[in-house]
Scaffold this active site. Structure first.
Site, mmCIF file in Angstrom:
data_model
loop_
_atom_site.group_PDB
_atom_site.id
_atom_site.type_symbol
_atom_site.label_atom_id
_atom_site.label_comp_id
_atom_site.label_asym_id
_atom_site.label_seq_id
_atom_site.Cartn_x
_atom_site.Cartn_y
_atom_site.Cartn_z
ATOM 1 N N ASP A 39 0.870 -1.184 0.000
ATOM 2 C CA ASP A 39 0.000 0.000 0.000
ATOM 3 C C ASP A 39 0.905 1.231 0.000
ATOM 4 O O ASP A 39 2.127 1.095 -0.185
ATOM 5 C CB ASP A 39 -0.945 -0.024 1.219
ATOM 6 N N HIS B 60 -3.064 3.387 -4.480
ATOM 7 C CA HIS B 60 -2.473 2.903 -3.220
ATOM 8 C C HIS B 60 -1.068 2.348 -3.449
ATOM 9 O O HIS B 60 -0.674 1.377 -2.813
ATOM 10 C CB HIS B 60 -3.349 1.818 -2.588
ATOM 11 N N GLU C 139 -10.156 2.849 -4.739
ATOM 12 C CA GLU C 139 -9.815 4.239 -4.399
ATOM 13 C C GLU C 139 -8.647 4.789 -5.220
ATOM 14 O O GLU C 139 -7.773 5.463 -4.678
ATOM 15 C CB GLU C 139 -9.458 4.334 -2.902
#
Ligand code: ACM
Ligand code: ZN
Length: 634
Positions: free
Chosen positions: A208, A282, A349
């Protein structure tokens, strides 16, 4: 993973048998989680002995493996070393424990467990079935069986007959090791506890913005650079940005040997390890290592928790062929390390703002006739799927992979509610339900005034209401469900356990047990018994169900009202508004909400049960309660 017609027929027969059993016997007093499909209690008990043998079906390595697991599980607390004996028909023997692999009408993970005064017999068609029978047996023994030190207990289990099998094939738990790194030893301990609850899929969120945690030999900078960040102790999302020249000393990663060790350890416990390699968003840790894979070229730092990374440059550039070479190299090594059918590619996201202003991205979109950046993301995911398939793997991603069109064979993990999962199932794609509202284990599990800082809210009783199979959607495509422990606000292993248990018990029961056996009061009775097991195992857990939570509202005349609740049930709540500590004499909460003058400085409340405070005193300043009120819309 989909369930075959044969299995469903077997299930129907077993459900009917279970229903018959349920009417024939008194409700079980067992403390097993997840609740077995059918339990028939019988008089008497079976007492374990030092010299006892575990007899297993001859010539079946999986039966022997489960036998060895059982012998090891009891060795430390009892001090006994049981021998494993192979024989063609283990159930023929008495005075011992027989693990029998037989062909029969068993669910692939199902088992029968029969305990008489003379023997314990577990029958199943697979090693997994035997293993789950052993898990149930361990839960029938005294809680001291969980201790790693010698204990003095009466090692007996009640006589009974159990028929058991899971409702869903995918019973997952995710641990984020990027936001905070967790040691290989801890990951193994986490897997041990999953096994007790009959969870069978460990989703390892390995990369991440805050750390790349898996050694990739052909891309050494990923762990030389990407696994380390500047140390910070402040609140996540508000930490100071990295200073010029600051050393990146916080982090860690798993070598490929570590990964193999964890995978083998999980396999011995019939747990699949699903690796997640996030893309395209990410990805700051990867970009800090290889900035040429971004749209802007960087430079980048591994993020030490300065923000939640919503509108920043943390995505791979899908316009750049080097990105796909990178993905190929990573997946080549990942596919060799993990025997799982799927690899998780993240996909959630992703901020696409830099794609809009990147020449390479815009060129790619023109050449591939992609209408927008969502389709550019789908282009990347489709190519990732082809790469994975060339290495014998299937792709699974978070529900955002639906946005620009789903890759042909992709499975979807639905986290933004269930809608993405429903849409994917309707398109005949496999789905794992993992919605924030029911299974996000990083959220507060009690009143924020009592809990370590995090966000959201997810009570144990809410997890227990998780229903992965929405009405009107073909059950065939719902593989199951999964809880997720994101670790932005989980800085150490003890707290990871605290956030996981008991909520993962509720998760396990919703994924294993028949919907018809769900019963909150009985689940809480069994959960309280499990707390003793966790104490013996020295595993941390939350006792937040014993506390009071306070929720403010305004009534129709604008007066402030407070609702006080305690999840456990069977409690009386007492509170004060004069700053003193509540006992069980003053201000008994009437059960409905109470009106409180706003001049009050602090409200304190505690739940009492069986003549004792059941949990902690919650103490909240009035101004904090007022700040909790929903803001009026302007
Ligand atoms: C997610 O929680 N962003 C999958
Ligand atoms: Zn680009």
């Amino acid at each position: 993973m989909s369930r075959s017609v044969l299995q469903i027929t077997v299930l129907a027969a077993a459900v009917a048998a279970a229903a018959a059993a349920a009417t024939a016997v008194k409700p079980s007093t067992l403390k097993v989680i997840p609740q077995p499909v059918s339990v028939q209690m019988r008089p008497g008990s079976f007492r374990l002995r030092p010299g006892m043998a575990i007899t297993v079906t001859a010539g079946k390595p999986e039966a022997r493996q489960v036998g060895v697991y059982l012998a090891n599980a009891v060795a430390a607390p009892t001090g006994w070393k049981w021998k494993i004996t192979e024989t063609p028909k283990p159930a023929g023997r008495s005075n011992g424990i027989a693990l029998e692999l037989i062909k029969g009408e068993f669910h692939p993970e199902g088992y029968n467990l029969t305990i008489t005064a003379h023997s314990v017999r577990i029958q199943a068609a697979t090693g997994a079935g035997l293993f789950y029978g052993v898990q149930t047996l361990l839960q029938l023994l005294p809680p001291e069986i969980e201790s790693s030190a010698l204990q003095h207990a009466v090692w007996s289990a009640p006589c009974l007959h159990i028929v058991d099998y899971p409702r869903f094939a995918w019973r997952g738990l995710m641990l984020d090791v990027s936001r905070h790194f967790f040691s290989t030893d801890f990951v193994k301990r986490y897997i041990d506890r999953m096994a007790r609850a009959k969870l069978n899929l460990f989703h390892w969120h390995l990369v991440d913005d805050n750390g790349w945690r898996i050694e990739i030999k052909s891309l050494p900078l990923l762990t030389q650079v990407g696994a380390w960040r500047a140390p910070r102790l402040g609140r996540w999302g508000q930490s100071e940005p990295v200073k010029d020249g600051e050393a990146a000393t916080d982090g860690g990663f798993y070598t490929q040997d570590d990964i193999r060790e964890v995978v083998a350890y999980a396999r011995e416990r019939f747990i699949t390890v699903l690796p997640e390699i996030e893309m395209p968003g990410h990805s700051l840790a990867a970009l800090a290592s290889y900035p040429e894979l971004s749209c802007t070229g960087g430079p980048f730092h591994v993020d030490p928790g300065t923000s939640f990374y919503t509108k920043v440059d943390n995505a791979f550039c899908p316009g750049n062929e080097k990105t796909f070479e990178f993905i190929d190299r990573v997946f080549t090594e990942v596919a060799k390390l993990f025997p799982s059918e799927y690899v998780h590619i993240g996909g959630d996201e992703c901020y696409k703002g830099f794609w809009k202003i990147c020449e390479k991205c815009q060129r790619r979109m023109a050449e591939e006739h992609l209408a927008n950046e969502e389709e550019l993301q789908s282009y990347l995911v489709r190519r990732a799927e082809k790469i994975l398939e060339s290495k014998g793997k299937k792709l699974i991603g978070w529900d955002e992979i639906l946005q620009g069109g789903l890759a042909p064979n992709a499975a979807v993990m639905s986290w933004r509610g269930m809608d993405g999962g429903i849409a994917a199932a309707k398109m005949n794609h496999p789905v794992v339900m993992s919605p924030t509202g029911f299974v996000y284990l990083d959220y507060y599990q009690g009143d924020p005034a009592l809990e370590p800082t995090t966000f959201g809210r997810l009570l144990l009783s809410t997890v227990y209401k998780f229903e992965p199979e929405p009405e009107g959607v073909g059950a065939k495509y719902i593989l199951g469900g999964q809880g997720n422990l994101w670790t932005e606000s989980v800085p150490n292993a003890r707290h990871a356990e605290y956030m996981t248990w008991p909520r993962a018990f509720a998760l396990a029961e919703t994924l294993w047990s028949p919907k018809t056996t769900r019963n909150w009061a009985d689940f809480m009775r069994r959960t309280e018994a499990q707390f003793q097991r966790l104490d013996n195992a020295q595993v941390n857990y939350a006792r937040s169900v014993y506390d009071v939570a306070i929720t403010p509202a305004r009534d129709s005349s604008g007066k402030l009202t407070l609702r006080m609740s305690s999840e456990i049930g069977g409690t009386d709540i007492y509170y004060t508004i004069d700053g003193t500590n509540p006992d069980s004499f003053l201000l008994k909460y009437p059960g409905a909400s109470v009106t409180v003058p706003e001049e009050v400085y602090v409200v304190k409340a505690v739940a009492w049960r069986n003549g004792k405070p059941s949990g902690r005193v919650v103490s909240i300043l009035m101004r904090e309660l007022i700040a909790r009120l929903p803001r009026p819309r302007s």
